[in-house]
Every structure is written in C-alpha cells, then in structure tokens.
Design an enzyme around this catalytic site. Structure first.
Site: not given
Ligand code: NDP
Ligand code: OXD
Length: 308
Positions: A223, A271
């Site tokens: 983000r 995005h």
């Molecule tokens: P998940 O919830 O599956 O994974 C999040 C990961 O981040 C986990 O490994 C988690 O750790 C880690 N995490 C969260 N908080 C912390 C922290 N404080 N310190 C260290 N690690 C942390 O999410 P997704 O993989 O499904 O998606 C990730 C992000 O990708 C979304 O939230 C979104 O913002 C972004 N996104 C962007 C898109 C785009 O088009 N640009 C499209 C889709 C998503 P743990 O495993 O320990 O819980």
């Molecule tokens: C999502 C995105 O979070 O598209 O899925 O950014």
C-alpha cells in the site's frame, strides 16, 4: 436472505450472474440498490457503506473485495460480525506475475536501460547471475509466499519477513522486529507485500533504507501508506536505492505535480499489480458461505487485534 455487493458495477454484473447460477436462493443486489436492508445477511465491498450496523441490522458476514482491508474502518463493523479478506487463485496468480516481472526488471537493470535509451546511450552494465541476487519479501502471507515460491525457480536467493515464525523449504525466514535488520542487509531487491496496519504504516522509510545493501531496488506492491515518499526520493538521490517500482502511492491517483511521475529511476503503475476476478472470487465467497452454515472456520478471517 440477500447478498449486497458494493464495488465496481461492471464486475458486479458478473458476480450477479454467478450467484444466479450457483446460489439462486440468495437475492443478489448491487449497490446503491440494497433491497430490504433487513434481509441483507452478507456484504462484499471495497469500502463498506456508512452506518453499516444501523442500516443492515441482520448482517452476518462482511467480505472485503480485496486482499487488503486497510480501507475498512473496522471500528464500524460490530465485533460479532466476521470480516473476511479476499483469498482467490486469480488474485494470487496476478500478484505472482507482477512481482516476477518487477524482480526480473530490477535484476536485469531494465529501468536503467530504459533511461539510457531515452538519453541515446548504448552502455552495457555488468550482469549478475540469479543465484547471486538476494530477494527479500516483506510479508510471508498468501501473496508473499506464492511470489517467493515462483522466484525460487529462477535460482534467486530468497528470503521473507513476517510477524510470526514461518518455515518454508528453500526460503530463509525472518520473524519479528529484531530480525528486520539482518533480513534487510541481505536484500538486494526488496518487495513490500505487507498489509497496511498501524504497525506497518511508514515502514519503508529512511531508517529501513539505510540497512539495505547500497544500490538496492525497492518494489512496493503493498500500500502507498507503507512508504515515506520523501525518504525514497532522498535514498534515490544518495544512491542508497538505485531504482523503485511502485504500484501503490499515498494519494491515488498520483497528483499530476508529484515528483515520482518524471523520475527516471522510478517505474509507476496505477495500482494494478493484481485484481480480484469475479469467477474465482465468487467461488471463494460461496465456499465461505458453506463454511459459515456448517460452523467451520472461514478462510481469510481478519484478526481484528492485528488489523489484517
Ligand atoms: P496476508 O494476511 O496473507 O499476509 C500478510 C503478511 O504480512 C503475513 O506474513 C504477516 O505475518 C505479515 N505481517 C503483517 N504485519 C506484520 C508486521 N507488523 N511485521 C511483520 N510482518 C507482518 O496478506 P496477503 O498476502 O493476502 O496480502 C498482503 C497485502 O498485499 C494486502 O494486505 C494488500 O495490502 C496488498 N495487495 C496489493 C495489491 C495490489 O494490487 N497492489 C493486490 C492485493 C493485495 P504473519 O504471517 O506472521 O501473520
Ligand atoms: C487488494 C488490492 O488489496 O487490489 O486486493 O489492492
């Protein structure tokens, strides 16, 4: 019993067709048409409507249209209503494509060659083999893990950082704040695939950049709020970071007078790294509705304490 969809209406029309075929017992409405608000049991939204609890008193589940839920004000969704983020195969596949493209572009100096072309410069740069390039992914969730699994196949040295401990074959896993510096020190190409939460907002900052190897490349597909934009410009100026690929920005669309637009070291996309696809999203939502009815855990249930 009805399902309310509040997002892009064009994709919504496809959701409606799929619901009609696969769950005809559920009345499906596309915002701003809500049907009888008392009948709304399920909502899928990018941003939920105002006064959610008051308007839809019998709501049972709120689905996020996206993987991220930072655009939700969770305090407005009553605690007894589960919030579920999107986990669906095409969203994962799109992210794997975008991340692979970006890492290969960084690895093969594509951004610098493209700047050289505009200057009429014919100048080969030293090449680095994949097995001596170190890739680091912030976030070892659904998307980060899928991306690293693909990147491994090129022979890159792969690592990921998460909040809790993980163990993945062939991937060096780092967990928690104490391990962040060691993770950064071995990341020539750093991808941010974290959710945006109070703990991760502004994480891509001067303080983080200084622990990266000189000339590292930053790829932000999490983000815009993860990045302190002025710190990136300073790091590009000093050479601490040599290039950045940014799919997300603090203000979207990026304002026309923003310095990122014309910086030759930055590659921008609007995005689009990955998107939710109706066919696979509806399959995921219907699977969760079946789970809900059977009382078994939902896939992608958001942990309100951690905010993702
Ligand atoms: P998940 O919830 O599956 O994974 C999040 C990961 O981040 C986990 O490994 C988690 O750790 C880690 N995490 C969260 N908080 C912390 C922290 N404080 N310190 C260290 N690690 C942390 O999410 P997704 O993989 O499904 O998606 C990730 C992000 O990708 C979304 O939230 C979104 O913002 C972004 N996104 C962007 C898109 C785009 O088009 N640009 C499209 C889709 C998503 P743990 O495993 O320990 O819980
Ligand atoms: C999502 C995105 O979070 O598209 O899925 O950014």
């Amino acid at each position: 019993m009805s399902f309310l969809y509040k997002s892009d209406p064009i994709r919504g029309a496809r959701w409606a067709e799929l619901f009609a075929e696969q769950a005809p017992e559920i009345d499906f409405n596309i915002w701003p048409s809500t049907g009888d608000p008392k009948e709304v049991r399920y909502l899928a939204a990018w941003e939920p409507p105002e006064n959610l609890a008051e308007t839809f008193p019998n709501l049972e589940i709120v689905f996020s249209i996206g993987a991220g839920i930072d655009q939700f004000d969770l305090s407005r969704v009553p605690d007894n209503i589960p919030v579920v983020r999107m986990i669906e195969s095409n969203l994962v596949a799109g992210m794997v494509e975008y991340a692979t493209l970006s890492v290969l572009a960084a690895h093969r100096d594509w951004i610098r060659y493209s700047a050289q072309q505009r200057q009429g410069t014919w100048k080969p740069m030293p090449s680095v083999t994949a097995n001596s390039r170190r890739i680091g992914v912030l976030g070892l969730g659904v998307l980060g893990t899928a991306v690293l699994t693909k990147l491994q196949t090129f022979g890159f040295q792969c690592a990921g950082w998460s909040r809790s401990e993980h163990s993945l074959p062939g991937i060096e896993c780092f967990a928690g704040k104490d391990s962040l510096q060691s993770f950064l020190a071995r990341s020539d190409i750093l991808l941010c695939m974290l959710p945006l939460t109070p703990a991760t907002r502004g994480i891509l900052s001067r303080d983080l950049f200084q622990h990266l190897p000189d000339g590292a490349v930053l790829i932000n597909i999490g983000r815009g709020g993860h990045l302190i934009e002025t710190d990136l410009l300073d790091a590009l100026e000093s050479g601490q970071i040599s290039a950045a690929i940014l799919d997300v920005c603090n203000i979207e669309p990026l304002p026309q007078d923003h310095p990122f637009w014309h910086d030759p070291r930055i590659m921008l996309t609007p995005h689009i790294a990955s998107m939710t696809h109706p066919d696979t999203a509806v399959a995921a939502v219907l699977d969760n509705l079946r789970r809900h009815h059977k009382g078994i855990p939902l896939n992608g249930l958001v942990d309100r304490e951690h905010g993702y």
